[in-house]
Design an enzyme around this catalytic site. Structure first.
Site, short mmCIF file in Angstrom:
data_model
loop_
_atom_site.label_atom_id
_atom_site.label_comp_id
_atom_site.label_asym_id
_atom_site.label_seq_id
_atom_site.Cartn_x
_atom_site.Cartn_y
_atom_site.Cartn_z
N ASP A 1 2.16 54.27 15.41
CA ASP A 1 2.54 53.53 14.39
C ASP A 1 1.43 53.62 13.28
OD1 ASP A 1 3.93 51.23 13.20
OD2 ASP A 1 2.11 50.33 13.00
N SER A 2 1.70 53.96 12.27
CA SER A 2 0.77 54.30 11.12
C SER A 2 0.86 53.61 9.86
CB SER A 2 0.90 55.89 10.97
OG SER A 2 2.39 56.40 10.93
N GLY B 1 5.84 60.11 2.75
CA GLY B 1 5.23 58.66 2.54
C GLY B 1 4.38 58.75 1.36
N ASP C 1 1.76 60.80 0.75
CA ASP C 1 0.86 62.12 0.65
C ASP C 1 0.93 62.57 -0.62
OD1 ASP C 1 0.49 62.44 3.51
OD2 ASP C 1 2.04 63.59 3.98
N HIS D 1 -5.10 61.59 10.18
CA HIS D 1 -4.95 60.63 11.25
C HIS D 1 -4.15 60.89 12.38
CE1 HIS D 1 -1.83 60.23 8.44
NE2 HIS D 1 -1.21 59.04 9.01
P1 ITT Z 1 8.93 54.98 13.13
O1 ITT Z 1 8.88 53.59 13.48
O2 ITT Z 1 10.43 55.07 13.72
O3 ITT Z 1 8.06 56.11 13.75
P2 ITT Z 1 8.45 54.69 10.33
O4 ITT Z 1 8.43 55.59 9.25
O5 ITT Z 1 8.93 53.48 10.08
O6 ITT Z 1 9.15 55.49 11.68
P3 ITT Z 1 5.92 53.44 10.85
O7 ITT Z 1 6.32 52.26 11.02
O8 ITT Z 1 4.79 53.76 11.63
O9 ITT Z 1 6.99 54.56 10.77
O10 ITT Z 1 5.32 53.32 9.35
C1 ITT Z 1 4.59 54.53 8.74
C2 ITT Z 1 4.71 54.65 7.14
O11 ITT Z 1 3.39 54.75 6.74
C3 ITT Z 1 5.54 55.74 6.86
O12 ITT Z 1 6.64 55.46 6.66
C4 ITT Z 1 4.71 56.11 5.58
O13 ITT Z 1 5.12 55.59 4.39
C5 ITT Z 1 3.42 55.86 5.64
N1 ITT Z 1 2.54 57.24 6.55
C6 ITT Z 1 2.10 57.19 7.62
N2 ITT Z 1 1.72 58.35 7.98
C7 ITT Z 1 1.67 58.93 6.80
C8 ITT Z 1 1.38 60.27 6.80
O14 ITT Z 1 0.82 61.05 7.41
N3 ITT Z 1 1.57 60.77 5.41
C9 ITT Z 1 2.06 59.92 4.40
N4 ITT Z 1 2.45 58.46 4.66
C10 ITT Z 1 2.33 58.17 5.91
#
Ligand code: ITT
Length: 192
Positions: free
Chosen positions: A67-68, A147, A149, A174
């Site tokens: 989760d990120s 995302g 980036d 991260h």
């Molecule tokens: P899953 O839950 O299925 O893993 P998700 O995209 O919904 O997919 P998250 O709920 O963890 O994942 O949301 C992460 C969001 O944060 C992601 O969609 C991006 O908008 C942003 N994000 C996370 N890591 C990133 C990265 O390395 N570069 C750019 N944006 C990032």
């Protein structure tokens, strides 16, 4: 080693393959197939565990998940755990556009990407969280990554994360930091 990955984000799978393969030899990553669980935790840590537990309970096999998101200091840490759905559409372009709009006229552009990396097996649960510091640019640049980036300029860099080679991003990011540490931990555990 085979690991199930609890994510529906193809960009994460691509990054995780590149990050984990050098540490865990012969690794095969298999995307979880069941319905995505509700991410109703209030922290990256809690949501990473929700996703890894769901993948484990559906597959019965060792599972990882991430989760990120991005925390922006001048916005009190927003969008944080809501990063994927910051704009109503949830599209990357709309999320980044909304963030730039909300930062208009604000001088403090400090931000941090955060990644909680979770591993769940029958023998236990592990979570490691890491951060990547930088600033939010005035306009998007670069076609790589995903995302936020295109608007994130890591400290020590003159370009956005979307202008970096994947290897360069994964080395510093991260997600790279969190999953390399998690993989090193997994490598010390008894085979499941
Ligand atoms: P899953 O839950 O299925 O893993 P998700 O995209 O919904 O997919 P998250 O709920 O963890 O994942 O949301 C992460 C969001 O944060 C992601 O969609 C991006 O908008 C942003 N994000 C996370 N890591 C990133 C990265 O390395 N570069 C750019 N944006 C990032």
């Amino acid at each position: 080693m085979k690991l199930v990955v609890g994510t529906r984000n193809a960009h994460k799978i691509a990054e995780l393959t590149e990050i984990l393969t050098p540490v865990l030899g012969g690794l095969e990553l298999e995307p979880a197939t069941g319905e995505a669980p509700e991410e109703d935790g209030t922290t990256f840590y809690a949501n990473a565990l929700i996703k890894a537990r769901a993948a484990f309970s559906e597959s019965g096999r060792p599972s990882i998940a991430d989760d990120s998101g991005i925390e922006v200091r001048a916005l009190g840490g927003e969008p944080g755990v809501r990063s994927a759905r910051y704009a109503a559409s949830g599209l990357d372009e709309d999320n980044t556009a909304l963030l730039l709009t909300n930062l208009e006229g604000i001088e403090d552009r400090q931000a941090e990407f955060v990644c909680a990396a979770a591993y769940v097996t029958a023998r236990g649960e592990y979570v490691i969280e890491r951060r990547w510091e930088g600033t939010i640019s005035q306009t998007p640049s670069g076609g790589g990554g995903f995302g936020y980036d295109p608007i994130f300029v890591p400290h020590g860099s003159s370009v956005t994360a979307a202008q970096m080679e994947p290897r360069e991003k994964n080395e510093a990011s991260h997600r790279g930091q969190a999953f390399r540490a998690l993989a090193e931990l997994i490598a010390t555990l008894p085979t499941q």
